[in-house]
Enzyme design. Structure first.
Site, PDB file in Angstrom:
ATOM      1  N   ILE A 323       0.829  -1.208   0.000  1.00 13.49           N
ATOM      2  CA  ILE A 323       0.000   0.000   0.000  1.00 13.49           C
ATOM      3  C   ILE A 323       0.864   1.258   0.000  1.00 13.49           C
ATOM      4  O   ILE A 323       0.423   2.317  -0.405  1.00 13.49           O
ATOM      5  CB  ILE A 323      -1.026   0.027   1.153  1.00 13.49           C
ATOM      6  N   ASP A 324       2.133   1.127   0.442  1.00 18.91           N
ATOM      7  CA  ASP A 324       3.015   2.314   0.464  1.00 18.91           C
ATOM      8  C   ASP A 324       3.408   2.773  -0.935  1.00 18.91           C
ATOM      9  O   ASP A 324       3.829   3.904  -1.125  1.00 18.91           O
ATOM     10  CB  ASP A 324       4.310   1.990   1.229  1.00 18.91           C
ATOM     11  N   GLY A 367       2.980   5.262   5.467  1.00 20.31           N
ATOM     12  CA  GLY A 367       4.058   5.664   4.554  1.00 20.31           C
ATOM     13  C   GLY A 367       5.296   6.037   5.341  1.00 20.31           C
ATOM     14  O   GLY A 367       5.488   7.199   5.676  1.00 20.31           O
ATOM     15  N   ARG A 368       6.100   4.991   5.694  1.00 17.21           N
ATOM     16  CA  ARG A 368       7.272   5.280   6.530  1.00 17.21           C
ATOM     17  C   ARG A 368       8.400   5.914   5.723  1.00 17.21           C
ATOM     18  O   ARG A 368       9.092   6.780   6.175  1.00 17.21           O
ATOM     19  CB  ARG A 368       7.760   3.988   7.193  1.00 17.21           C
ATOM     20  N   GLU A 420       3.389   8.984   8.076  1.00 18.70           N
ATOM     21  CA  GLU A 420       3.992   8.602   9.360  1.00 18.70           C
ATOM     22  C   GLU A 420       5.524   8.743   9.363  1.00 18.70           C
ATOM     23  O   GLU A 420       6.125   8.884  10.416  1.00 18.70           O
ATOM     24  CB  GLU A 420       3.574   7.188   9.776  1.00 18.70           C
ATOM     25  N   HIS A 453      -4.408   0.872  10.629  1.00 18.40           N
ATOM     26  CA  HIS A 453      -4.653  -0.303   9.781  1.00 18.40           C
ATOM     27  C   HIS A 453      -5.953  -0.263   8.998  1.00 18.40           C
ATOM     28  O   HIS A 453      -6.161  -1.102   8.123  1.00 18.40           O
ATOM     29  CB  HIS A 453      -4.562  -1.574  10.617  1.00 18.40           C
ATOM     30  N   ILE A 454      -6.814   0.693   9.311  1.00 18.34           N
ATOM     31  CA  ILE A 454      -8.046   0.877   8.512  1.00 18.34           C
ATOM     32  C   ILE A 454      -7.661   0.971   7.034  1.00 18.34           C
ATOM     33  O   ILE A 454      -8.385   0.545   6.147  1.00 18.34           O
ATOM     34  CB  ILE A 454      -8.733   2.200   8.938  1.00 18.34           C
ATOM     35  N   GLN A 455      -6.482   1.546   6.791  1.00 17.62           N
ATOM     36  CA  GLN A 455      -6.070   1.791   5.401  1.00 17.62           C
ATOM     37  C   GLN A 455      -5.832   0.502   4.614  1.00 17.62           C
ATOM     38  O   GLN A 455      -5.785   0.502   3.395  1.00 17.62           O
ATOM     39  CB  GLN A 455      -4.790   2.639   5.379  1.00 17.62           C
TER      40      GLN A 455
END
Ligand code: ADP
Length: 903
Positions: A323-324, A367-368, A420, A453-455
């Site tokens: 997802i990132d 998105g680390r 994040e 984590h909803i994402q």
């Protein structure tokens, strides 16, 4: 031994090419010639006799193809196999071999990503259809080490494509990081004679796959020398390898297959044209006698030379699924779009409370290392500021300044998005709580929302379902082609490309190193074109808004003589841009309007909006816009300024009005009818932003509104599928609009897993309807089926009503199935624009203003090959079929066979 019958001729009333399908699947050659089918024995299959049925001797690989096409059930069968062809003739099949040549294992690893399930389904079905066996590895690399590997059938693990997560489960595996763990994984793969591995995951998972591939031969050799295989296992491994070598390079076979002209209608994958030998591979499946070749050989002692005879390479294909969206070389990856859906939904839901309390929000998203979700959500949601890991800025003053200006201009729902992993210019992490503190310190009531984590969850978006399916098919095509190096399939807006996996991994490491050494400009240069363009635009809006406000503030009485900003503004020519919406409504038109107004004003240009389309202009309705006038409407799927209804517009009068109001540019957000009006305007800059939910426009990959429509169609068709699942043996026909453009039907059908899709770009005769009924009968005769949907565009079959279409199908059902239908009508156009439409609308709005400032003439802005381009109107219209009101040869038409390969 029985002699071979070289030619068999079947004739009769209404014989059509489709009726030869079963024979083609068996490996016989079929020629359709004036209502007769001529069927020929080949090296792959032989007709043995015609007493009490047509007796055929075929390779076992044909079995999966028969199952795939519904001639045989997938739950066991007696031998010899008895099946009926589509004319009702009994065909008795005996098989020569029992093994497949290609064995594919699928792993989902690392973080789960919505879209993985669609990819799994399409790999399983395309793989089986193409004669491979497909295995699922459960729980990522741990499953590979623990031998948690199961063979998958046509219907196993193919559910859940509408849901996030992965039906194969995912995990992170410490043991796989060690060589010993990977050796065990290699052992389990070799024991099952698996030669292809497709890995769905992020950079870690893909790196793991690359490491395994690089070590595979060494592990293989050691394992053989250590005696880890039984004699029987070695025999089969040997037979596989030598059989393959023997058959490869058989040009004669390749030529026969390539010239056979196997109809595209049967879902032959694209790669067939490039690699006809794939098809040869499938049909050279297992010759049982080759096992006998080594019966006499000695396996008791091996020297190094002997061992090499057994070794084969592992083919590795990576599918980006994170997802990132932080993988180098691909503009999208599975899951990112669904994650952005979740963020944008949250913003929409928060908006009412933000407005009611005049409250600001700080929204922290995933998105680390990569700010993709943050940046795209900020664009889609029209955020007031965004903080990214790869573009640190002097954010405190800038952000507070922007929020204040927005408030001052009457925007009540103000918010900031922070990834994040957002950092300061010195690399220190910015905590969301710090951002909240900063806003609070400026006297603005503020709250923090961490989406977490909803994402990852919720319904999978249309884009992820479509990409998942297409990537799965592509992965199988690649694996069944000759390949040496491991590859990753990178996706762009208009298609897919193979990238060397080694390069992807190396570049990812480079990006990480650049990030650690704070070389942020270089990090940005490694991101996709879309990311770079979006970031540049967003920053320009954010910083310009600040500077204009500063100018206004400082220019208040008395004006400062040497104010740099004033001088800069004075230097800028006074430009006036008008914007209007015209044609049919499509979701995202308002987002584009807001983007045009905000970006134009931020650039120091005067923006005017024109209500009621071209009619409004002719009626002198030209109104000066203010900075945040439409910011509250960016998520509204309608047209807040009105579209107008008149189709016949005199272009000379438009030109006259444009001059009268001193506009030097006009931006038109509209459909194909509006495009044809724009074509005739001369003497001013006119930039056209394509907005049509049917996606019928030429010269661009996707128009605004199409993605919202696809998501709406999926929501509605999933309901139809549930109805069909609830009733046994029910076929649900979904009528899709789109006028004479089949985009929505085809892409919706691919995403929904439709059994068949009928699009107006193809010509159908009534025989196609009975052929579909026949295929359905075969399906239902073998096994009761649930959840079958067909998609038909309203204009197919001479615009016959869907009710009559269903009746015709039912008449041909021999009481094996019932039919039902739904007509989606205007519901399919959807309400709130989807994130993709909002992102596209914003980007196209910004670009349109830039083009006006460059005095571009008359043309269209649109996405092409992953970047926004401006194209002169003459070039765009060259690809437009005016009579049929659709683009000629659009890129998406190449996927028109996909449904048949996965159903
Ligand atoms: P993602 O694929 O989402 O980036 P991770 O980075 O956690 O997730 O990687 C997933 C798994 O891939 C790890 O648990 C590990 O088993 C495997 N893996 C990652 N890097 C390597 C490596 N360098 N060598 C072998 N296996 C690796």
């Amino acid at each position: 031994m029985q002699a071979t019958v070289e030619e068999l001729v079947l004739s009769g009333d209404g014989v059509c090419r489709a009726q030869g399908e079963v024979y083609e699947l068996l490996g016989l050659d079929v020629i359709y010639d004036r209502e007769t089918l001529k069927i020929y024995s080949t090296r792959r299959a032989k007709i043995k006799s015609m007493s009490a049925g047509i007796h055929v001797h075929a390779y076992y690989g044909a079995m999966d193809r028969l199952i795939t096409r519904g001639f045989v059930g997938d739950d066991g069968h007696n031998m010899p196999l008895e099946i009926l062809d589509l004319m009702g003739n009994k065909v008795v099949v005996t098989f020569m071999g029992r093994e497949d040549l290609n064995r594919i294992a699928i792993i989902t690893s690392g973080g789960d990503a919505p879209g993985m399930n669609s990819a799994i389904k399409s790999i399983v079905r395309t793989g089986i259809k193409w004669g491979a066996s497909v295995y699922g590895v459960y729980k990522g690399y741990d499953g590979l080490i623990n031998n948690n590997i199961r063979k998958l059938g046509w219907d196993t693990e193919t559910h859940g494509s509408s849901q996030g997560g992965t039906v194969l489960l995912s995990a992170r595996s410490k043991r796989f990081m060690d060589r010993e763990g990977r050796k065990q994984a290699a052992l389990n793969l070799i024991k099952k004679r698996i030669n292809c591995l497709v890995v769905l995951g992020g950079d870690g998972s893909l790196e793991g796959a690359l490491v395994l591939k690089n070590e595979f031969r060494e592990h293989f050799k050691t394992l053989v020398l250590e005696g880890r295989f039984t004699r029987d296992e070695l025999k089969k491994i040997y037979a596989r390898k030598n059989r393959k070598n023997r058959k490869e390079g058989s040009e004669e076979q390749t030529a026969t297959d390539a010239s056979r002209g196997y109809s595209d209608f049967y879902g032959k994958p694209e790669c067939y044209k490039e690699h006809p030998n794939i098809y040869r591979d499938l049909n050279t499946t297992e010759d049982a006698s080759s096992c006998d070749l080594i019966e006499s050989e000695v396996f008791d002692s091996f020297g190094d030379d002997d061992v090499d005879q057994y070794l084969y390479d592992l083919k590795v294909v990576g599918i980006p699924a994170t997802i990132d969206n932080d993988l180098y070389g691909t503009s999208t990856s599975l899951g990112e779009n669904t994650a952005i859906h979740r963020v944008v939904e949250a913003i929409d839901h928060l908006m009412s409370t933000m407005k009611s309390h005049s409250r600001a929000f700080v929204i922290e998203v995933m998105g680390r290392r990569c700010g993709w979700i943050a940046l795209m959500s900020a664009l889609a949601g029209a955020a007031d500021y965004v903080l990214l890991p790869e573009a640190p800025a002097d954010w405190r003053a800038e952000m507070v300044g922007n929020l204040r200006i927005a408030r001052k201009h009457g925007k009540t729902g103000v918010f900031v998005i922070i990834a994040e992993g957002a950092v300061e210019p010195d690399g220190a992490r910015i905590r969301a709580s710090e951002v909240v503190k900063e806003i609070d310190g400026a006297g603005i009531d503020v709250r923090l929302l961490r989406l977490g984590h909803i994402q990852r969850g919720g319904p999978t978006s249309a884009q992820d379902r479509i990409y998942g399916t297409l990537l799965g098919v592509k992965a199988v095509e690649i694996m069944l082609s000759p390949m040496k190096e491991a590859v990753m399939i990178s996706s762009f807006k208009d298609g897919f490309m193979e990238m060397d996996l080694r390069e992807v991994i190396e570049q990812n490491k480079t990006v990480k190193a650049l990030q650690q050494s704070l070389r942020f400009d270089e990090v940005l240069a490694h991101r996709s074109k879309l990311f770079q363009q979006a970031n540049a635009y967003f920053r320009r809006v954010m910083t310009r808004v600040n500077s204009i406000e500063e100018l206004r503030h400082r220019c208040k009485d008395p004006r400062e003589k040497d104010c740099a900003v004033c001088m800069e503004m004075d230097r800028q020519p006074k430009r006036r841009i008008g914007v209007l919406q015209s044609g049919k409504r499509s979701s995202g038109m308002n987002t584009a309007l807001n983007a045009v107004v905000q970006y134009a004003l931020a650039a120091g240009v005067e923006a005017y909006y024109i209500p009621n389309g071209f009619e409004g202009l002719l009626g002198n309705q030209v109104i000066k816009a203010s900075l945040y006038e439409f910011s509250g409407d960016a998520n509204n799927g309608g047209s807040v300024i009105g579209l107008g209804t008149k189709r016949q517009i005199d272009p000379a009068m438009i030109q006259e009005k444009i001059e009268k109001f001193g506009l030097d540019s006009l931006i038109v957000i509209g459909d194909s009818h509006a495009l044809l009006v724009v074509e005739k305007i001369r003497g001013v800059n006119v930039v056209f932003i394509p907005a049509s939910s049917s996606n019928n426009m030429p010269g661009i990959d996707m128009s605004i509104g199409a993605d919202t429509a696809l998501n709406a169609i999926l929501k509605l068709s999933d309901v139809s599928k549930l109805n069909s699942f609830a009733c046994k043996n029910n076929v649900f026909v979904v009528e899709i609009g789109g006028d004479s453009c089949g985009y929505l039907s085809l892409m919706g059908g691919i995403a929904a897993g439709a059994f068949e899709v009928f699009i107006p770009e193809r010509k159908y005769l009534i025989g196609h309807l009975s052929e579909t009924a026949q295929r359905l009968r075969v399906r239902f005769r073998e096994k009761s089926r649930r959840g079958i949907v067909l998609f038909r565009n309203e204009r197919t079959f001479c615009s016959m009503s869907t009710g009559s279409f269903c009746k015709a199908l039912k008449t041909d059902s021999e009481d094996l199935f019932d039919t039902d239908f739904s007509v989606l009508g205007q519901l399919e156009e959807g309400s709130n624009p989807s994130p993709v439409d909002r992102i596209n609308a914003s980007m196209l709005g910004f670009k349109a203003v830039d083009m006006c400032l460059e005095n571009c003439g008359v043309g269209v802005v649109g996405f092409r090959e992953d970047a926004i381009e401006f194209t002169a109107i003459e070039d765009v219209l060259r690809d437009f079929d005016r009579e049929l009101n659709r683009a000629r040869n659009p890129l998406w038409l190449k996927y028109s066979n996909i449904c048949r390969s996965i159903e």
